[in-house]
Design a protein around this motif. Structure first.
Motif, PDB file in Angstrom:
ATOM      1  N   ARG A   1       0.820  -1.225   0.000  1.00 45.27           N
ATOM      2  CA  ARG A   1       0.000   0.000   0.000  1.00 45.27           C
ATOM      3  C   ARG A   1       0.849   1.268   0.000  1.00 45.27           C
ATOM      4  NH1 ARG A   1      -3.111   3.673   2.529  1.00 45.27           N
ATOM      5  NH2 ARG A   1      -2.227   3.326   4.593  1.00 45.27           N
ATOM      6  N   ARG A   2       1.691   1.469   1.009  1.00 49.17           N
ATOM      7  CA  ARG A   2       2.564   2.647   0.989  1.00 49.17           C
ATOM      8  C   ARG A   2       3.898   2.308   1.641  1.00 49.17           C
ATOM      9  NH1 ARG A   2       1.328   7.309   5.364  1.00 49.17           N
ATOM     10  NH2 ARG A   2       1.877   6.073   7.156  1.00 49.17           N
ATOM     11  N   MET A   3       4.972   2.865   1.088  1.00 52.96           N
ATOM     12  CA  MET A   3       6.319   2.569   1.605  1.00 52.96           C
ATOM     13  C   MET A   3       7.199   3.808   1.449  1.00 52.96           C
ATOM     14  SD  MET A   3       7.080  -1.145  -0.104  1.00 52.96           S
ATOM     15  CE  MET A   3       8.203  -1.927   1.056  1.00 52.96           C
TER      16      MET A   3
ATOM     17  N   LEU B   1      11.823   6.618  -8.214  1.00 54.60           N
ATOM     18  CA  LEU B   1      10.644   7.060  -7.456  1.00 54.60           C
ATOM     19  C   LEU B   1      10.217   8.461  -7.883  1.00 54.60           C
ATOM     20  CD1 LEU B   1      11.533   5.808  -3.847  1.00 54.60           C
ATOM     21  CD2 LEU B   1       9.759   4.896  -5.332  1.00 54.60           C
ATOM     22  N   HIS B   2      11.200   9.342  -8.065  1.00 53.51           N
ATOM     23  CA  HIS B   2      10.872  10.729  -8.444  1.00 53.51           C
ATOM     24  C   HIS B   2      10.276  10.778  -9.849  1.00 53.51           C
ATOM     25  CE1 HIS B   2      14.192  11.915  -5.396  1.00 53.51           C
ATOM     26  NE2 HIS B   2      13.045  11.663  -4.803  1.00 53.51           N
TER      27      HIS B   2
ATOM     28  N   LEU C   1       2.804   7.577  -8.985  1.00 56.05           N
ATOM     29  CA  LEU C   1       2.915   7.501  -7.522  1.00 56.05           C
ATOM     30  C   LEU C   1       2.480   8.819  -6.920  1.00 56.05           C
ATOM     31  CD1 LEU C   1       6.464   5.925  -6.914  1.00 56.05           C
ATOM     32  CD2 LEU C   1       4.300   4.744  -7.271  1.00 56.05           C
ATOM     33  N   GLU C   2       1.964   8.726  -5.697  1.00 55.26           N
ATOM     34  CA  GLU C   2       1.721   9.967  -4.967  1.00 55.26           C
ATOM     35  C   GLU C   2       2.468   9.882  -3.645  1.00 55.26           C
ATOM     36  OE1 GLU C   2      -2.464  10.413  -4.667  1.00 55.26           O
ATOM     37  OE2 GLU C   2      -2.761   8.493  -3.659  1.00 55.26           O
TER      38      GLU C   2
ATOM     39  N   TYR D   1       6.308   8.987   2.263  1.00 60.28           N
ATOM     40  CA  TYR D   1       5.715   7.700   1.895  1.00 60.28           C
ATOM     41  C   TYR D   1       5.185   7.776   0.469  1.00 60.28           C
ATOM     42  CZ  TYR D   1       5.724   6.048   6.740  1.00 60.28           C
ATOM     43  OH  TYR D   1       6.103   5.631   7.985  1.00 60.28           O
ATOM     44  N   TYR D   2       5.425   6.716  -0.281  1.00 63.68           N
ATOM     45  CA  TYR D   2       4.922   6.641  -1.653  1.00 63.68           C
ATOM     46  C   TYR D   2       3.803   5.613  -1.728  1.00 63.68           C
ATOM     47  CZ  TYR D   2       9.172   9.097  -3.063  1.00 63.68           C
ATOM     48  OH  TYR D   2      10.172  10.019  -3.209  1.00 63.68           O
TER      49      TYR D   2
END
Lengths: 110, 225
Positions: free
Chosen positions: A23-25, A53-54, A62-63, A76-77
């Protein structure tokens, strides 16, 4: 052949799949989870992870969410709706790639 | 867990390694802190500095500048995407077409008064660019100044550069339009200026969106605003 170069092209689907599952990491958590799951076989370097990630964040896949953890801010992503769709496609493509590779290797051995 | 002093030291360390933007520092500091905490847990005899050296070496960089460059590229791409989306969104707004009509009317009135279309158009677009660029920059720089932090996301230099370039290119194209006033000339000049006007508005909306996101993402910095 350098193992990390073999994994290089698979980094994006790996990260997307991890975010789908967890879910988020946050960045460090991703590197450690991959290391743990692969028993140290694959170690994602920070220099490879953060640009990825960026880039995924910039593409809207991704948010990010900032949260206070211990005595510092943590980023967190998580996957966006488009990110979830992309994960399905990326994993599908990866599976086809692995099957093709398996055929090729099998062909060479026989 | 690292102390507040050690976290502050990591922020200074990031700055010394070429990361002046707070939005990049935050993520790196958390990563370094996590890794250092793990190293210290595994090697109780290590000092904080030794753990930091080991962790930093694992990045495989001489300094953090390549990481900043990569993020800069991603931020630029994001800002382009926002800008494009706002531009397209405006094209779908009936109000914008009303503005276009006003533009044409404005040029007609100006050209009747001064009989020099190119001059009027250049003045109009010049005022526009100065207004939009200054307003956008003032907004972002003011935000940074108030908080004493610099953010990578609030420095979309590529957008400004393109706007400046377009202003020159459009200005040149407009000067090529013959000086005598016909409706076709007014239409051509008006269309060019209108498109440029929309780009400027889209730029300003991008700036506003970026500002909103920075405030949302860094509540530790903007909690008083």
């Amino acid at each position: 052949m350098n193992k990390s170069s073999l994994y290089k092209g698979c980094l994006e689907p790996i990260v997307l799949q991890l975010l789908q599952t967890h879910r988020r990491m946050y960045g460090y958590e991703i590197t450690q989870t991959v290391k743990e799951i692969t028993k140290g076989e694959l170690q994602i370097t920070e220099g490879a992870l953060y640009p990825l990630l960026h880039r995924l964040e910039a593409q809207g896949l991704l948010e990010a969410e900032m949260q206070l953890a211990d005595n510092r801010m943590r980023k967190y992503y998580s996957l966006t709706k488009a990110g979830k769709e992309k994960t399905k496609c990326a994993i599908g493509e990866l599976q086809v790639f692995m099957q093709t590779l398996e055929h090729l290797i099998h062909l060479k051995l026989t | 867990m690292l102390t507040k002093e050690q976290i502050d030291y990591l922020f200074d360390f990031c700055k010394a390694q070429g990361v002046k933007y707070y939005d990049v520092q935050v993520e790196l500091v958390d990563h370094l802190a996590n890794a250092i905490e793990k190293e210290l847990a595994q090697h109780s005899d290590w000092s904080f500095q030794k753990a930091l050296d080991v962790v930093f070496a694992s990045f495989g960089y001489v300094n953090f500048k390549p990481l900043v460059r990569e993020k800069q590229k991603a931020i630029q791409a994001y800002c382009w995407r926002l800008w494009g989306a706002f531009f397209k969104e405006q094209l779908r707004r009936p109000a914008m077409w009303a503005v276009f009509g006003l533009f044409l009317l404005g040029y007609r009135i100006l050209s009747m008064r001064y009989q020099d279309l190119s001059f009027n158009i250049c003045i109009t677009s010049g005022i526009l660019i100065v207004f939009v660029l200054f307003a956008g920059n003032y907004r972002l720089k003011g935000l940074e100044k108030r908080k004493g932090k610099s953010f990578l996301v609030t420095n979309p230099t590529g957008l400004l550069a393109l706007l400046a370039y377009l202003n020159i290119a459009i200005g040149y194209a407009k000067l090529r339009i013959p000086g005598h006033v016909t409706w076709l000339n007014i239409f051509l000049a008006g269309t060019l200026n209108f498109a440029y006007f929309l780009l400027c508005v889209a730029y300003y909306r991008t700036v506003k969106q970026v500002e909103k996101e920075v405030k949302r993402d860094y509540p530790d910095i903007f909690k008083l605003t």
